[in-house]
Design a protein around this motif. Sequence first.
Motif, PDB file in Angstrom:
ATOM      1  N   LYS A 133      27.229 -25.913 -12.491  1.00 47.59           N
ATOM      2  CA  LYS A 133      27.008 -26.503 -11.171  1.00 47.59           C
ATOM      3  C   LYS A 133      27.895 -25.893 -10.097  1.00 47.59           C
ATOM      4  CE  LYS A 133      30.196 -30.426 -11.790  1.00 47.59           C
ATOM      5  NZ  LYS A 133      30.293 -31.909 -11.795  1.00 47.59           N
ATOM      6  N   TRP A 134      29.045 -25.303 -10.493  1.00 47.35           N
ATOM      7  CA  TRP A 134      29.955 -24.741  -9.494  1.00 47.35           C
ATOM      8  C   TRP A 134      29.445 -23.414  -8.942  1.00 47.35           C
ATOM      9  CZ3 TRP A 134      32.582 -28.355  -7.605  1.00 47.35           C
ATOM     10  CH2 TRP A 134      33.040 -29.402  -8.406  1.00 47.35           C
ATOM     11  N   MET A 135      28.422 -22.856  -9.583  1.00 49.29           N
ATOM     12  CA  MET A 135      27.795 -21.663  -9.003  1.00 49.29           C
ATOM     13  C   MET A 135      27.192 -21.989  -7.646  1.00 49.29           C
ATOM     14  SD  MET A 135      25.781 -19.675 -12.040  1.00 49.29           S
ATOM     15  CE  MET A 135      24.670 -21.059 -12.349  1.00 49.29           C
ATOM     16  N   ILE A 136      26.700 -23.213  -7.479  1.00 52.29           N
ATOM     17  CA  ILE A 136      25.972 -23.575  -6.262  1.00 52.29           C
ATOM     18  C   ILE A 136      26.865 -23.535  -5.029  1.00 52.29           C
ATOM     19  CG2 ILE A 136      24.677 -25.418  -5.119  1.00 52.29           C
ATOM     20  CD1 ILE A 136      23.556 -26.156  -7.891  1.00 52.29           C
ATOM     21  N   PRO A 137      27.999 -24.264  -4.987  1.00 49.82           N
ATOM     22  CA  PRO A 137      28.829 -24.183  -3.777  1.00 49.82           C
ATOM     23  C   PRO A 137      29.414 -22.793  -3.541  1.00 49.82           C
ATOM     24  CG  PRO A 137      29.955 -25.420  -5.498  1.00 49.82           C
ATOM     25  CD  PRO A 137      28.546 -25.234  -5.957  1.00 49.82           C
ATOM     26  N   ILE A 138      29.733 -22.072  -4.629  1.00 44.92           N
ATOM     27  CA  ILE A 138      30.297 -20.731  -4.457  1.00 44.92           C
ATOM     28  C   ILE A 138      29.273 -19.801  -3.816  1.00 44.92           C
ATOM     29  CG2 ILE A 138      31.109 -18.682  -5.700  1.00 44.92           C
ATOM     30  CD1 ILE A 138      32.380 -20.618  -7.753  1.00 44.92           C
ATOM     31  N   MET A 139      28.050 -19.792  -4.349  1.00 46.18           N
ATOM     32  CA  MET A 139      27.013 -18.903  -3.816  1.00 46.18           C
ATOM     33  C   MET A 139      26.604 -19.324  -2.412  1.00 46.18           C
ATOM     34  SD  MET A 139      26.742 -16.656  -6.090  1.00 46.18           S
ATOM     35  CE  MET A 139      25.448 -15.757  -5.236  1.00 46.18           C
ATOM     36  N   MET A 140      26.522 -20.619  -2.152  1.00 44.73           N
ATOM     37  CA  MET A 140      26.137 -21.070  -0.813  1.00 44.73           C
ATOM     38  C   MET A 140      27.214 -20.727   0.210  1.00 44.73           C
ATOM     39  SD  MET A 140      24.033 -24.630  -1.439  1.00 44.73           S
ATOM     40  CE  MET A 140      23.483 -24.719   0.273  1.00 44.73           C
ATOM     41  N   THR A 141      28.477 -20.708  -0.204  1.00 44.05           N
ATOM     42  CA  THR A 141      29.553 -20.283   0.687  1.00 44.05           C
ATOM     43  C   THR A 141      29.411 -18.815   1.051  1.00 44.05           C
ATOM     44  OG1 THR A 141      31.081 -21.917  -0.227  1.00 44.05           O
ATOM     45  CG2 THR A 141      32.051 -20.036   0.922  1.00 44.05           C
ATOM     46  N   LEU A 142      29.094 -17.979   0.061  1.00 46.35           N
ATOM     47  CA  LEU A 142      28.943 -16.552   0.312  1.00 46.35           C
ATOM     48  C   LEU A 142      27.765 -16.276   1.239  1.00 46.35           C
ATOM     49  CD1 LEU A 142      29.631 -15.163  -3.282  1.00 46.35           C
ATOM     50  CD2 LEU A 142      31.162 -15.125  -1.306  1.00 46.35           C
ATOM     51  N   PHE A 143      26.635 -16.941   0.990  1.00 44.59           N
ATOM     52  CA  PHE A 143      25.465 -16.723   1.850  1.00 44.59           C
ATOM     53  C   PHE A 143      25.708 -17.280   3.253  1.00 44.59           C
ATOM     54  CE2 PHE A 143      23.176 -16.376  -2.296  1.00 44.59           C
ATOM     55  CZ  PHE A 143      22.669 -15.097  -2.085  1.00 44.59           C
ATOM     56  N   ALA A 144      26.402 -18.410   3.347  1.00 47.51           N
ATOM     57  CA  ALA A 144      26.719 -18.966   4.664  1.00 47.51           C
ATOM     58  C   ALA A 144      27.629 -18.027   5.443  1.00 47.51           C
ATOM     59  CB  ALA A 144      27.371 -20.338   4.523  1.00 47.51           C
ATOM     60  N   ALA A 145      28.560 -17.372   4.748  1.00 46.90           N
ATOM     61  CA  ALA A 145      29.430 -16.400   5.409  1.00 46.90           C
ATOM     62  C   ALA A 145      28.610 -15.249   5.981  1.00 46.90           C
ATOM     63  CB  ALA A 145      30.472 -15.873   4.424  1.00 46.90           C
ATOM     64  N   GLY A 146      27.604 -14.801   5.233  1.00 46.88           N
ATOM     65  CA  GLY A 146      26.727 -13.749   5.754  1.00 46.88           C
ATOM     66  C   GLY A 146      25.918 -14.217   6.944  1.00 46.88           C
ATOM     67  N   GLY A 147      25.449 -15.468   6.900  1.00 43.95           N
ATOM     68  CA  GLY A 147      24.645 -15.998   7.997  1.00 43.95           C
ATOM     69  C   GLY A 147      25.429 -16.165   9.272  1.00 43.95           C
ATOM     70  N   THR A 148      26.657 -16.662   9.173  1.00 44.81           N
ATOM     71  CA  THR A 148      27.440 -16.946  10.384  1.00 44.81           C
ATOM     72  C   THR A 148      28.029 -15.688  11.003  1.00 44.81           C
ATOM     73  OG1 THR A 148      29.114 -18.414  11.309  1.00 44.81           O
ATOM     74  CG2 THR A 148      29.659 -17.347   9.237  1.00 44.81           C
ATOM     75  N   THR A 149      28.236 -14.631  10.206  1.00 41.68           N
ATOM     76  CA  THR A 149      28.888 -13.434  10.738  1.00 41.68           C
ATOM     77  C   THR A 149      27.908 -12.376  11.224  1.00 41.68           C
ATOM     78  OG1 THR A 149      29.066 -12.576   8.479  1.00 41.68           O
ATOM     79  CG2 THR A 149      30.979 -13.729   9.381  1.00 41.68           C
ATOM     80  N   TYR A 150      26.854 -12.119  10.433  1.00 43.36           N
ATOM     81  CA  TYR A 150      25.942 -11.064  10.879  1.00 43.36           C
ATOM     82  C   TYR A 150      24.465 -11.467  10.781  1.00 43.36           C
ATOM     83  CZ  TYR A 150      25.184  -9.778   5.932  1.00 43.36           C
ATOM     84  OH  TYR A 150      24.862  -9.783   4.593  1.00 43.36           O
ATOM     85  N   GLY A 151      24.212 -12.777  10.689  1.00 47.43           N
ATOM     86  CA  GLY A 151      22.832 -13.247  10.724  1.00 47.43           C
ATOM     87  C   GLY A 151      22.031 -12.882   9.500  1.00 47.43           C
ATOM     88  N   MET A 152      22.618 -13.002   8.333  1.00 49.32           N
ATOM     89  CA  MET A 152      21.941 -12.643   7.087  1.00 49.32           C
ATOM     90  C   MET A 152      20.591 -13.344   7.012  1.00 49.32           C
ATOM     91  SD  MET A 152      23.515 -12.934   3.242  1.00 49.32           S
ATOM     92  CE  MET A 152      23.041 -11.760   1.995  1.00 49.32           C
ATOM     93  N   ALA A 153      19.518 -12.584   6.921  1.00 50.53           N
ATOM     94  CA  ALA A 153      18.170 -13.166   6.919  1.00 50.53           C
ATOM     95  C   ALA A 153      17.256 -12.368   5.998  1.00 50.53           C
ATOM     96  CB  ALA A 153      17.615 -13.207   8.348  1.00 50.53           C
ATOM     97  N   GLU A 154      16.593 -11.325   6.533  1.00 54.79           N
ATOM     98  CA  GLU A 154      15.660 -10.554   5.712  1.00 54.79           C
ATOM     99  C   GLU A 154      16.313  -9.961   4.469  1.00 54.79           C
ATOM    100  OE1 GLU A 154      13.679 -10.513   9.760  1.00 54.79           O
ATOM    101  OE2 GLU A 154      15.724 -10.355   9.003  1.00 54.79           O
ATOM    102  N   GLU A 155      17.596  -9.589   4.582  1.00 52.07           N
ATOM    103  CA  GLU A 155      18.257  -8.980   3.435  1.00 52.07           C
ATOM    104  C   GLU A 155      18.458  -9.965   2.282  1.00 52.07           C
ATOM    105  OE1 GLU A 155      21.342  -9.280   6.796  1.00 52.07           O
ATOM    106  OE2 GLU A 155      19.186  -9.136   6.543  1.00 52.07           O
ATOM    107  N   THR A 156      18.311 -11.287   2.541  1.00 54.39           N
ATOM    108  CA  THR A 156      18.404 -12.249   1.435  1.00 54.39           C
ATOM    109  C   THR A 156      17.249 -12.093   0.456  1.00 54.39           C
ATOM    110  OG1 THR A 156      17.182 -13.949   2.674  1.00 54.39           O
ATOM    111  CG2 THR A 156      19.594 -13.964   2.856  1.00 54.39           C
ATOM    112  N   LEU A 157      16.145 -11.491   0.903  1.00 54.76           N
ATOM    113  CA  LEU A 157      14.979 -11.339   0.027  1.00 54.76           C
ATOM    114  C   LEU A 157      15.322 -10.554  -1.239  1.00 54.76           C
ATOM    115  CD1 LEU A 157      12.234 -10.578   2.718  1.00 54.76           C
ATOM    116  CD2 LEU A 157      12.659 -12.738   1.540  1.00 54.76           C
ATOM    117  N   ALA A 158      16.353  -9.716  -1.157  1.00 51.72           N
ATOM    118  CA  ALA A 158      16.738  -8.931  -2.327  1.00 51.72           C
ATOM    119  C   ALA A 158      17.424  -9.763  -3.397  1.00 51.72           C
ATOM    120  CB  ALA A 158      17.665  -7.783  -1.898  1.00 51.72           C
ATOM    121  N   PHE A 159      17.914 -10.948  -3.047  1.00 49.96           N
ATOM    122  CA  PHE A 159      18.735 -11.739  -3.969  1.00 49.96           C
ATOM    123  C   PHE A 159      17.931 -12.743  -4.797  1.00 49.96           C
ATOM    124  CE2 PHE A 159      21.781 -10.239  -0.856  1.00 49.96           C
ATOM    125  CZ  PHE A 159      22.896  -9.942  -1.621  1.00 49.96           C
ATOM    126  N   TYR A 160      16.698 -13.051  -4.394  1.00 49.20           N
ATOM    127  CA  TYR A 160      15.965 -14.123  -5.073  1.00 49.20           C
ATOM    128  C   TYR A 160      15.706 -13.818  -6.541  1.00 49.20           C
ATOM    129  CZ  TYR A 160      15.175 -16.570  -0.675  1.00 49.20           C
ATOM    130  OH  TYR A 160      15.364 -17.262   0.487  1.00 49.20           O
TER     131      TYR A 160
END
Length: 481
Positions: A133-160
Amino acid sequence: MVQTSQPAVSTDQPATGWFPTAYTILFALVVIMAILTWLVPAGEYQRVQSDILGKDVPVPGTYQTVEAAPQSITHVLMAPIAGFYDPVSYEANAIDVSLFVLVVGGFLGVVTATGAIDIGVSQAMRKLKGREKWMIPIMMTLFAAGGTTYGMAEETLAFYVLLIPIMIAAGYDALTGVAVIMLGAGVGVIGSTINPFSTAIASDAAGIPFTQGMWLRVAILGLCWLAATLFVMRYAERVRRDPSASRVADMKEANEAFFLQPAKRPDTEKLTPLHIVILILFAATFAVMVWGVSTQGWWMAEMSALFLGSAILIGTLAWLGEKQFTTAFVAGARDLLGVALVIGLARGIVIIMDQGRITDTFLHGFEGWIGGMSDIAFVNALFAIEALMSFLVPSTSGLAVLSMPIMAPLSDFAGVSRDLAVTAFQTAIGITNLIAPTYAVVVGGLAIGRVPYNRWLLFIWPLLLILSFICMALLSLAVML
């Protein structure tokens, strides 16, 4: 993900009852917008070149009706094609994103053919036993960091296709994997701090420095991340305890067959030194992608080249041979072909609106609606307007350039500082872009994750209310202070 020893598995989702597929929804929206071009008066703002933004921006108070340009059945049929490549409206182009998705699919097909991912996931799950379960907050923190700093969007498609098998193997479901990525990056965009595609462009269009209002955005980021993370963790734990509670419970076997592979490898199989090298290169590819986008100005062409080069390198190291390599690459790309098509179809909606000259008409109508409101009413009405507009203009930078030159001056008359207008814009579009069927990141992510659109709406609507309440409450509080 594919096995080269058998035909590639289709990304088409199993039948899910009465609700139509994403293709039908998007094409219906194209038709609806075409009909509106016959009913809604055509109009345009005068535009001037902005040296700061490098784009034409509308001039407040210059809206005027123009000759109607109703869209015919021919335009409707051409819209999805133009959505891939429209030389007139580059903002609507989807060819670069679609090609990126196909190359990523080929890359994943090659890596999967080496067997490194299957064995690596199996061993990782054994080591994480009881702590998944701790994978969830860790991964969401990393993706949120990408979103707030450089607008991580289309590049998330590679991670699914990377994360979803891990979530399924941990006892969760495909929807959990989709939520971790989409909501993680999404709350980062809602609470954008230095995001150049949202905060910076909107602030420039409003005529203020992007650092103005930073602390409010940090507060929004923190509270939205906390709400989204707890929401996903609660759902994931419920699914782990009772798989029938999953929103995609009826698709469990199909999703496991697709993401975890029909031919299971024995749990006793060990990672070889070659497998470890491949997994290091696999992870390094994603790390280099993030570095390139955030610091080097990379976009889809450069990212596609990166994944193609990594696929060739990994295929060579694994000594797959020319035929097995090309078979794996093509099969992997074929698995994501449906995703590439749905992205172009989504962009076709914007094409119809722009060609029909009704985009500015909607903006002008909203401009008249909020004129003369009190400060608190204005900032919340602006939040609602930007949320609605982002359904019609799913490009964050495009909507910033379109709406901020109009809405920022209006905020002066309402007694609302322009940084609050920018924050209302970025939070609203961030929330809408978690569900907008016109947004390539949403339809693409759901297609890769094999999560039907209606199931996603049923899952996320309580969180949307929570996030909207957080943003509107903090905006109202900021107006009063």
